[in-house]
Design a protein around this motif. Structure first.
Motif, PDB file in Angstrom:
ATOM      1  N   HIS A 269      11.909   0.716   5.738  1.00  0.00           N
ATOM      2  CA  HIS A 269      11.434   1.600   6.795  1.00  0.00           C
ATOM      3  C   HIS A 269      11.136   2.979   6.204  1.00  0.00           C
ATOM      4  O   HIS A 269      11.484   3.276   5.051  1.00  0.00           O
ATOM      5  N   ALA A 270      10.511   3.846   7.001  1.00  0.00           N
ATOM      6  CA  ALA A 270      10.155   5.182   6.541  1.00  0.00           C
ATOM      7  C   ALA A 270      11.379   5.987   6.097  1.00  0.00           C
ATOM      8  O   ALA A 270      11.286   6.838   5.203  1.00  0.00           O
ATOM      9  N   ASP A 271      12.542   5.706   6.702  1.00  0.00           N
ATOM     10  CA  ASP A 271      13.761   6.437   6.330  1.00  0.00           C
ATOM     11  C   ASP A 271      14.470   5.842   5.121  1.00  0.00           C
ATOM     12  O   ASP A 271      15.543   6.310   4.719  1.00  0.00           O
ATOM     13  N   GLY A 272      13.882   4.790   4.529  1.00  0.00           N
ATOM     14  CA  GLY A 272      14.459   4.185   3.338  1.00  0.00           C
ATOM     15  C   GLY A 272      15.392   3.023   3.599  1.00  0.00           C
ATOM     16  O   GLY A 272      15.848   2.361   2.661  1.00  0.00           O
ATOM     17  N   SER A 273      15.688   2.738   4.856  1.00  0.00           N
ATOM     18  CA  SER A 273      16.568   1.614   5.174  1.00  0.00           C
ATOM     19  C   SER A 273      15.802   0.295   5.055  1.00  0.00           C
ATOM     20  O   SER A 273      14.591   0.244   5.282  1.00  0.00           O
ATOM     21  N   PRO A 274      16.482  -0.794   4.691  1.00  0.00           N
ATOM     22  CA  PRO A 274      15.791  -2.071   4.486  1.00  0.00           C
ATOM     23  C   PRO A 274      15.319  -2.687   5.799  1.00  0.00           C
ATOM     24  O   PRO A 274      15.980  -2.566   6.832  1.00  0.00           O
ATOM     25  N   THR A 275      14.182  -3.340   5.752  1.00  0.00           N
ATOM     26  CA  THR A 275      13.654  -4.044   6.915  1.00  0.00           C
ATOM     27  C   THR A 275      14.304  -5.425   7.027  1.00  0.00           C
ATOM     28  O   THR A 275      15.022  -5.879   6.133  1.00  0.00           O
ATOM     29  N   LYS A 276      14.000  -6.122   8.128  1.00  0.00           N
ATOM     30  CA  LYS A 276      14.508  -7.481   8.303  1.00  0.00           C
ATOM     31  C   LYS A 276      13.967  -8.407   7.214  1.00  0.00           C
ATOM     32  O   LYS A 276      14.673  -9.314   6.757  1.00  0.00           O
ATOM     33  N   ASP A 277      12.721  -8.183   6.810  1.00  0.00           N
ATOM     34  CA  ASP A 277      12.148  -9.001   5.741  1.00  0.00           C
ATOM     35  C   ASP A 277      12.914  -8.813   4.436  1.00  0.00           C
ATOM     36  O   ASP A 277      13.202  -9.781   3.737  1.00  0.00           O
ATOM     37  N   TYR A 278      13.236  -7.584   4.106  1.00  0.00           N
ATOM     38  CA  TYR A 278      13.999  -7.318   2.884  1.00  0.00           C
ATOM     39  C   TYR A 278      15.365  -8.008   2.946  1.00  0.00           C
ATOM     40  O   TYR A 278      15.802  -8.644   1.973  1.00  0.00           O
ATOM     41  N   CYS A 279      16.032  -7.883   4.074  1.00  0.00           N
ATOM     42  CA  CYS A 279      17.359  -8.494   4.224  1.00  0.00           C
ATOM     43  C   CYS A 279      17.274 -10.013   4.102  1.00  0.00           C
ATOM     44  O   CYS A 279      18.164 -10.642   3.500  1.00  0.00           O
ATOM     45  N   ARG A 280      16.221 -10.622   4.651  1.00  0.00           N
ATOM     46  CA  ARG A 280      16.058 -12.068   4.515  1.00  0.00           C
ATOM     47  C   ARG A 280      15.824 -12.467   3.068  1.00  0.00           C
ATOM     48  O   ARG A 280      16.436 -13.419   2.558  1.00  0.00           O
ATOM     49  N   ILE A 281      14.955 -11.746   2.392  1.00  0.00           N
ATOM     50  CA  ILE A 281      14.595 -12.070   1.012  1.00  0.00           C
ATOM     51  C   ILE A 281      15.804 -11.961   0.091  1.00  0.00           C
ATOM     52  O   ILE A 281      15.995 -12.786  -0.818  1.00  0.00           O
ATOM     53  N   TYR A 282      16.646 -10.964   0.323  1.00  0.00           N
ATOM     54  CA  TYR A 282      17.817 -10.743  -0.525  1.00  0.00           C
ATOM     55  C   TYR A 282      19.094 -11.352   0.047  1.00  0.00           C
ATOM     56  O   TYR A 282      20.191 -11.096  -0.467  1.00  0.00           O
TER      57      TYR A 282
END
Length: 229
Positions: A214-227
């Protein structure tokens, strides 16, 4: 030493790539059919092979790797993770497919190839970072030979190579079917592409987009799924 999903561990050879976002993105992008037989072109230390074995306990993966040190690290990773029945590494040049890779015998091919073009300016880079022996044409030729009709070739690359990859894929009867565009933040340009090509398929391309943060640097749902977070 890296720890992967499924409890697997990854040992890296000296000078090898660390576990990269590209490898994680590609393993997530791949759709494996039932009892998939996968060929990994330029397999390095077997990173993708381990990720795919963790993703699907019924697939088998064969890697082709040119660099001896990476191949030896792959053999150690296979042994330490007790995957000798499902994962193997062959030290060979993918431009000259060895006899044990039977034409038309694989349901999937995958590749996380070098991004830098060969030439004088890139001679100081390690071989694993140059496409001297692993160009888009080399990859598409090898994948087309190894795949059965209807089999899929998945690769990750840079956006500026998309036109060249699609051109080479079409030359070897690999039809682009699915394209995923990846950006790191909403306000940034796309920095990574993932492409699925199918051998002998009719035209028809589906385009997807994902953002990792996200714009604030927090991971998106896609990032969390991938990792797997």
């Amino acid at each position: 030493m890296e720890t992967l999903s499924g409890g697997y561990t990854l040992e890296l050879s000296p000078g090898a790539f660390p576990l990269s976002t590209d490898s994680m993105l590609l393993s997530d992008f791949v759709r494996l059919p039932k009892k998939a037989r996968v060929l990994d072109l330029g397999s390095g230390c077997a990173t993708l092979g381990l990720l795919l074995c963790a993703k699907d306990p019924h697939c088998s993966v064969t890697g082709i790797e040119l660099t001896e040190t990476a191949h030896e690290a792959a053999l150690r990773n296979i042994e330490s993770n007790h995957l000798s029945s499902r994962l193997q590494s062959i030290c060979a040049d993918l431009r000259h497919i060895p006899e044990e890779i039977l034409p038309g015998s694989y349901t999937c091919c995958v590749s996380n190839p070098p991004y830098f073009s060969g030439g004088e300016a890139s001679k100081t880079l390690p071989l694993a970072r140059r496409d001297d022996c692993c160009s888009p044409a080399d990859l598409c030729c090898a994948a087309s030979k190894a795949l059965q009709f209807g089999g899929d070739f998945y690769l990750v690359h840079r956006p500026e190579k998309l036109a060249q990859i699609c051109y080479e894929a079409s030359r070897f009867s690999l039809e682009p079917k699915r394209l995923r565009l990846v950006r790191h933040r909403p306000d940034k340009p796309f920095s990574i592409i993932l492409l699925q090509c199918r051998k002998g398929a009719k035209p028809g391309l589906v385009i997807e987009e994902i953002t990792l943060f996200h714009a604030d640097g927090s991971p998106t749902k896609d990032y969390c799924r991938i990792y797997h977070l």
